[in-house]
Design a protein around this motif. Structure first.
Motif, PDB file in Angstrom:
ATOM      1  N   ALA A 279      15.961  -8.798  27.843  1.00  0.00           N
ATOM      2  CA  ALA A 279      17.188  -9.245  27.197  1.00  0.00           C
ATOM      3  C   ALA A 279      17.935  -8.032  26.666  1.00  0.00           C
ATOM      4  O   ALA A 279      17.326  -7.021  26.296  1.00  0.00           O
ATOM      5  N   ALA A 280      19.256  -8.137  26.648  1.00  0.00           N
ATOM      6  CA  ALA A 280      20.125  -7.121  26.045  1.00  0.00           C
ATOM      7  C   ALA A 280      21.087  -7.853  25.112  1.00  0.00           C
ATOM      8  O   ALA A 280      21.751  -8.801  25.522  1.00  0.00           O
ATOM      9  N   ILE A 281      21.153  -7.393  23.867  1.00  0.00           N
ATOM     10  CA  ILE A 281      21.872  -8.125  22.822  1.00  0.00           C
ATOM     11  C   ILE A 281      22.757  -7.175  22.026  1.00  0.00           C
ATOM     12  O   ILE A 281      22.337  -6.072  21.670  1.00  0.00           O
ATOM     13  N   HIS A 282      23.969  -7.633  21.725  1.00  0.00           N
ATOM     14  CA  HIS A 282      24.885  -6.933  20.826  1.00  0.00           C
ATOM     15  C   HIS A 282      24.819  -7.645  19.478  1.00  0.00           C
ATOM     16  O   HIS A 282      25.242  -8.800  19.353  1.00  0.00           O
ATOM     17  N   ALA A 283      24.255  -6.977  18.471  1.00  0.00           N
ATOM     18  CA  ALA A 283      24.020  -7.612  17.172  1.00  0.00           C
ATOM     19  C   ALA A 283      24.778  -6.871  16.085  1.00  0.00           C
ATOM     20  O   ALA A 283      24.236  -5.977  15.431  1.00  0.00           O
ATOM     21  N   GLY A 284      26.036  -7.238  15.885  1.00  0.00           N
ATOM     22  CA  GLY A 284      26.769  -6.772  14.720  1.00  0.00           C
ATOM     23  C   GLY A 284      26.420  -7.646  13.525  1.00  0.00           C
ATOM     24  O   GLY A 284      25.547  -8.513  13.599  1.00  0.00           O
ATOM     25  N   TRP A 285      27.102  -7.434  12.410  1.00  0.00           N
ATOM     26  CA  TRP A 285      26.736  -8.232  11.237  1.00  0.00           C
ATOM     27  C   TRP A 285      27.046  -9.709  11.463  1.00  0.00           C
ATOM     28  O   TRP A 285      26.285 -10.587  11.013  1.00  0.00           O
ATOM     29  N   ARG A 286      28.119 -10.006  12.195  1.00  0.00           N
ATOM     30  CA  ARG A 286      28.455 -11.404  12.442  1.00  0.00           C
ATOM     31  C   ARG A 286      27.409 -12.077  13.332  1.00  0.00           C
ATOM     32  O   ARG A 286      26.973 -13.201  13.061  1.00  0.00           O
ATOM     33  N   GLY A 287      27.024 -11.394  14.417  1.00  0.00           N
ATOM     34  CA  GLY A 287      25.993 -11.949  15.269  1.00  0.00           C
ATOM     35  C   GLY A 287      24.662 -12.072  14.566  1.00  0.00           C
ATOM     36  O   GLY A 287      23.925 -13.048  14.756  1.00  0.00           O
ATOM     37  N   THR A 288      24.344 -11.096  13.725  1.00  0.00           N
ATOM     38  CA  THR A 288      23.093 -11.141  12.974  1.00  0.00           C
ATOM     39  C   THR A 288      23.112 -12.291  11.978  1.00  0.00           C
ATOM     40  O   THR A 288      22.096 -12.976  11.785  1.00  0.00           O
ATOM     41  N   ALA A 289      24.254 -12.535  11.341  1.00  0.00           N
ATOM     42  CA  ALA A 289      24.374 -13.671  10.428  1.00  0.00           C
ATOM     43  C   ALA A 289      24.174 -14.990  11.164  1.00  0.00           C
ATOM     44  O   ALA A 289      23.756 -15.988  10.566  1.00  0.00           O
ATOM     45  N   GLN A 290      24.462 -14.987  12.470  1.00  0.00           N
ATOM     46  CA  GLN A 290      24.257 -16.180  13.300  1.00  0.00           C
ATOM     47  C   GLN A 290      22.931 -16.125  14.065  1.00  0.00           C
ATOM     48  O   GLN A 290      22.710 -16.918  14.971  1.00  0.00           O
ATOM     49  N   ALA A 291      22.070 -15.178  13.684  1.00  0.00           N
ATOM     50  CA  ALA A 291      20.710 -15.074  14.229  1.00  0.00           C
ATOM     51  C   ALA A 291      20.696 -14.931  15.742  1.00  0.00           C
ATOM     52  O   ALA A 291      19.903 -15.565  16.433  1.00  0.00           O
TER      53      ALA A 291
END
Length: 272
Positions: free
Chosen positions: A112-124
């Protein structure tokens, strides 16, 4: 602590992680700008199919089978993560200060490849990707995760509401685990106080009222640990995009929309 290595390619270097050694992968630097995954993919596996999405700071995670074909009418699909559904798929995300997260399954070979900014991280978004991997046969104990270069918490000042949004998934999971009251009614200030009391490493105090320092990389690490991964299964790159201008772009530092790419190639016979 996992080892990290610089690998040379065409006169420049990209970063790799020892945990992901079985998979061709790389966290590329600003020196490769403005090259795109169809070109950069040759550094990992020349014969792999290259897949990417239009990132929108959400938590949608897709498989290559979900993406438009060779002649798409609507451009790239909107998502912030990709999981492989067969071997020899080269999956890519771009980032500046956000966290690029690459995952490999040691049993199936899928990635898997994931882009995790603060918004994505807040949405787990990372737990969402792990859940999708599990739906394809992955077990938590077989996963290894590398969180690439991103902005460090010591230099990332945010408003309380941003940090509270990132921390709430962890508070909610903890509440589910111990039967505590759900955090939905807790305001931002109280949420920050509760997170500090729990001694979460992704939060640091800031001298300005209503502000804290936030390390999104470590928030994703804690989400993975709460899912059931051991800390030995997760590696965080010892590089900060904001503090290393010679190597990395940083939107927080310059305000310019320039990115570096990260990719990983699925291996093996996935059987799915």
């Amino acid at each position: 602590m996992a080892d990290w290595y610089w690998r040379p390619w065409q006169g420049q270097e990209f970063l790799t992680c020892g945990l992901l050694q079985p998979w061709p992968h790389g966290f590329f630097t600003r020196q490769f700008w403005p090259r795109l995954p169809p070109d950069l993919g040759a550094a990992l596996a020349a014969d792999a199919t290259v897949q990417r999405v239009k990132q929108v700071h959400g938590n949608r995670v897709l498989c290559p089978a979900d993406l438009p074909g060779e002649n798409p009418t609507g451009g790239l699909a909107e998502a912030d993560g990709l999981i492989s559904d067969r071997a020899q798929q080269s999956l890519w995300v771009c980032s500046a200060d956000c966290s690029p997260v690459l995952i490999g399954d040691r049993a199936t070979g899928q990635v898997a490849a994931i882009h995790a900014g603060w918004r994505g991280t807040a949405q787990a978004i990372v737990p969402v990707a792990v859940s999708k991997l599990q739906a394809q046969g992955s077990r938590l104990e077989d996963l290894v995760v590398a969180i690439g270069p991103a902005i460090a918490g010591s230099v990332y000042q945010v408003a309380n509401e941003v940090a509270a949004a990132v921390g709430r998934p962890l508070m909610t999971q903890a509440a589910d685990n111990d039967g505590a009251v759900d955090d939905g009614a807790v305001d931002d200030g109280a949420a920050i106080e509760a997170l500090f009391e729990q001694d979460h490493a992704f939060l640091l105090p800031d001298e300005n009222p209503g502000k804290v320092r936030l390390d999104v990389r470590l928030a994703n690490l804690e989400q993975l640990v709460q899912l059931g991964l051991s800390r030995e299964q997760v590696a965080v790159a010892p590089h900060c995009t904001f503090q290393e201008p010679d190597r990395f772009f940083s939107y927080r530092r310059t305000g310019e929309k320039q990115v570096q790419w990260s990719g990983i190639v699925s291996q093996g016979s996935l059987g799915i």
